[in-house]
Write a protein that holds these residues in place. Structure first.
Motif, PDB file in Angstrom:
ATOM      1  N   MET A   1      -2.579   6.392  -1.870  1.00 54.97           N
ATOM      2  CA  MET A   1      -3.270   6.334  -0.581  1.00 54.97           C
ATOM      3  C   MET A   1      -2.868   5.073   0.189  1.00 54.97           C
ATOM      4  O   MET A   1      -2.631   5.131   1.395  1.00 54.97           O
ATOM      5  CB  MET A   1      -4.787   6.356  -0.795  1.00 54.97           C
ATOM      6  CG  MET A   1      -5.317   7.686  -1.274  1.00 54.97           C
ATOM      7  SD  MET A   1      -7.073   7.638  -1.707  1.00 54.97           S
ATOM      8  CE  MET A   1      -7.801   7.334  -0.103  1.00 54.97           C
ATOM      9  N   ARG A   2      -2.809   3.943  -0.499  1.00 52.25           N
ATOM     10  CA  ARG A   2      -2.447   2.688   0.162  1.00 52.25           C
ATOM     11  C   ARG A   2      -1.025   2.778   0.722  1.00 52.25           C
ATOM     12  O   ARG A   2      -0.760   2.396   1.857  1.00 52.25           O
ATOM     13  CB  ARG A   2      -2.589   1.523  -0.829  1.00 52.25           C
ATOM     14  CG  ARG A   2      -2.180   0.170  -0.289  1.00 52.25           C
ATOM     15  CD  ARG A   2      -2.881  -0.272   0.971  1.00 52.25           C
ATOM     16  NE  ARG A   2      -4.319  -0.260   0.852  1.00 52.25           N
ATOM     17  CZ  ARG A   2      -5.150  -0.145   1.882  1.00 52.25           C
ATOM     18  NH1 ARG A   2      -4.701   0.000   3.114  1.00 52.25           N
ATOM     19  NH2 ARG A   2      -6.455  -0.124   1.706  1.00 52.25           N
ATOM     20  N   LYS A   3      -0.087   3.320  -0.049  1.00 48.38           N
ATOM     21  CA  LYS A   3       1.297   3.468   0.421  1.00 48.38           C
ATOM     22  C   LYS A   3       1.376   4.405   1.617  1.00 48.38           C
ATOM     23  O   LYS A   3       2.118   4.154   2.567  1.00 48.38           O
ATOM     24  CB  LYS A   3       2.200   3.962  -0.713  1.00 48.38           C
ATOM     25  CG  LYS A   3       2.478   2.909  -1.753  1.00 48.38           C
ATOM     26  CD  LYS A   3       3.398   3.427  -2.838  1.00 48.38           C
ATOM     27  CE  LYS A   3       3.631   2.356  -3.881  1.00 48.38           C
ATOM     28  NZ  LYS A   3       4.491   2.812  -4.982  1.00 48.38           N
ATOM     29  N   CYS A   4       0.604   5.467   1.580  1.00 43.56           N
ATOM     30  CA  CYS A   4       0.574   6.418   2.693  1.00 43.56           C
ATOM     31  C   CYS A   4       0.063   5.734   3.955  1.00 43.56           C
ATOM     32  O   CYS A   4       0.652   5.885   5.037  1.00 43.56           O
ATOM     33  CB  CYS A   4      -0.291   7.609   2.334  1.00 43.56           C
ATOM     34  SG  CYS A   4      -0.394   8.856   3.625  1.00 43.56           S
ATOM     35  N   LEU A   5      -1.023   4.982   3.841  1.00 41.00           N
ATOM     36  CA  LEU A   5      -1.588   4.292   5.006  1.00 41.00           C
ATOM     37  C   LEU A   5      -0.613   3.261   5.560  1.00 41.00           C
ATOM     38  O   LEU A   5      -0.481   3.117   6.778  1.00 41.00           O
ATOM     39  CB  LEU A   5      -2.916   3.630   4.632  1.00 41.00           C
ATOM     40  CG  LEU A   5      -4.082   4.583   4.404  1.00 41.00           C
ATOM     41  CD1 LEU A   5      -5.280   3.839   3.836  1.00 41.00           C
ATOM     42  CD2 LEU A   5      -4.458   5.297   5.692  1.00 41.00           C
ATOM     43  N   GLU A   6       0.068   2.559   4.678  1.00 36.11           N
ATOM     44  CA  GLU A   6       1.059   1.580   5.137  1.00 36.11           C
ATOM     45  C   GLU A   6       2.202   2.274   5.858  1.00 36.11           C
ATOM     46  O   GLU A   6       2.701   1.786   6.868  1.00 36.11           O
ATOM     47  CB  GLU A   6       1.565   0.757   3.954  1.00 36.11           C
ATOM     48  CG  GLU A   6       0.519  -0.218   3.430  1.00 36.11           C
ATOM     49  CD  GLU A   6       0.917  -0.918   2.140  1.00 36.11           C
ATOM     50  OE1 GLU A   6       2.009  -0.637   1.606  1.00 36.11           O
ATOM     51  OE2 GLU A   6       0.115  -1.737   1.662  1.00 36.11           O
ATOM     52  N   GLY A   7       2.605   3.447   5.347  1.00 35.58           N
ATOM     53  CA  GLY A   7       3.665   4.215   5.987  1.00 35.58           C
ATOM     54  C   GLY A   7       3.272   4.717   7.362  1.00 35.58           C
ATOM     55  O   GLY A   7       4.123   4.931   8.231  1.00 35.58           O
ATOM     56  N   LEU A   8       2.005   4.902   7.592  1.00 36.80           N
ATOM     57  CA  LEU A   8       1.501   5.360   8.889  1.00 36.80           C
ATOM     58  C   LEU A   8       1.122   4.184   9.787  1.00 36.80           C
ATOM     59  O   LEU A   8       0.523   4.378  10.847  1.00 36.80           O
ATOM     60  CB  LEU A   8       0.273   6.255   8.693  1.00 36.80           C
ATOM     61  CG  LEU A   8       0.509   7.567   7.961  1.00 36.80           C
ATOM     62  CD1 LEU A   8      -0.808   8.244   7.621  1.00 36.80           C
ATOM     63  CD2 LEU A   8       1.380   8.484   8.800  1.00 36.80           C
ATOM     64  N   ASN A   9       1.451   2.987   9.360  1.00 41.94           N
ATOM     65  CA  ASN A   9       1.091   1.761  10.083  1.00 41.94           C
ATOM     66  C   ASN A   9      -0.428   1.672  10.263  1.00 41.94           C
ATOM     67  O   ASN A   9      -0.925   1.289  11.316  1.00 41.94           O
ATOM     68  CB  ASN A   9       1.812   1.669  11.422  1.00 41.94           C
ATOM     69  CG  ASN A   9       1.828   0.254  11.958  1.00 41.94           C
ATOM     70  OD1 ASN A   9       1.744  -0.706  11.189  1.00 41.94           O
ATOM     71  ND2 ASN A   9       1.908   0.114  13.265  1.00 41.94           N
ATOM     72  N   ALA A  10      -1.150   2.077   9.213  1.00 47.34           N
ATOM     73  CA  ALA A  10      -2.613   2.075   9.261  1.00 47.34           C
ATOM     74  C   ALA A  10      -3.183   1.307   8.070  1.00 47.34           C
ATOM     75  O   ALA A  10      -4.207   1.676   7.513  1.00 47.34           O
ATOM     76  CB  ALA A  10      -3.126   3.510   9.269  1.00 47.34           C
ATOM     77  N   SER A  11      -2.518   0.238   7.680  1.00 45.19           N
ATOM     78  CA  SER A  11      -2.954  -0.517   6.509  1.00 45.19           C
ATOM     79  C   SER A  11      -4.290  -1.222   6.729  1.00 45.19           C
ATOM     80  O   SER A  11      -4.891  -1.722   5.786  1.00 45.19           O
ATOM     81  CB  SER A  11      -1.883  -1.524   6.080  1.00 45.19           C
ATOM     82  OG  SER A  11      -1.603  -2.415   7.133  1.00 45.19           O
ATOM     83  N   HIS A  12      -4.766  -1.239   7.971  1.00 43.67           N
ATOM     84  CA  HIS A  12      -6.067  -1.853   8.262  1.00 43.67           C
ATOM     85  C   HIS A  12      -7.232  -0.973   7.809  1.00 43.67           C
ATOM     86  O   HIS A  12      -8.367  -1.426   7.756  1.00 43.67           O
ATOM     87  CB  HIS A  12      -6.189  -2.129   9.761  1.00 43.67           C
ATOM     88  CG  HIS A  12      -6.132  -0.880  10.592  1.00 43.67           C
ATOM     89  ND1 HIS A  12      -4.928  -0.255  10.874  1.00 43.67           N
ATOM     90  CD2 HIS A  12      -7.106  -0.139  11.156  1.00 43.67           C
ATOM     91  CE1 HIS A  12      -5.183   0.828  11.611  1.00 43.67           C
ATOM     92  NE2 HIS A  12      -6.505   0.918  11.792  1.00 43.67           N
ATOM     93  N   ILE A  13      -6.946   0.282   7.475  1.00 44.03           N
ATOM     94  CA  ILE A  13      -7.993   1.199   7.030  1.00 44.03           C
ATOM     95  C   ILE A  13      -8.321   0.903   5.570  1.00 44.03           C
ATOM     96  O   ILE A  13      -7.436   0.786   4.730  1.00 44.03           O
ATOM     97  CB  ILE A  13      -7.547   2.665   7.190  1.00 44.03           C
ATOM     98  CG1 ILE A  13      -7.360   2.981   8.674  1.00 44.03           C
ATOM     99  CG2 ILE A  13      -8.549   3.620   6.549  1.00 44.03           C
ATOM    100  CD1 ILE A  13      -6.788   4.348   8.952  1.00 44.03           C
TER     101      ILE A  13
END
Length: 70
Positions: free
Chosen positions: A7-19
């Motif tokens: 999940m963390r890698k996916c969010l980082e890939g979407l430029n959404a690591s703040h979530i």
């Protein structure tokens, strides 16, 4: 832990690591909490919060039930 890492890698890939990611279900010990936080969780949900805090402070004994005082 593996799911949180994905999940963390996916969010980082979407430029959404703040979530933030909440890990719950199976977080019963300090080691469990540390593992999910290291994997990328930003918070945990557990019914064992008192025992985990006591373990972190060196006050926990598996022979003594966790207690709270108010």
């Amino acid at each position: 832990v593996e799911t949180i890492t994905k999940m963390r890698k996916c969010l980082e890939g979407l430029n959404a690591s703040h979530i933030g990611i909440k890990a719950s279900g199976g977080v019963r010990t300090l080691a469990d909490a540390q593992a999910v936080l290291a994997a990328g969780a930003t918070r945990i949900g557990t019914s064992n919060a008192v025992a985990i805090a006591q373990e972190a402070l060196g006050e926990y004994s598996p022979k003594t039930p966790a207690t709270t005082s108010y």
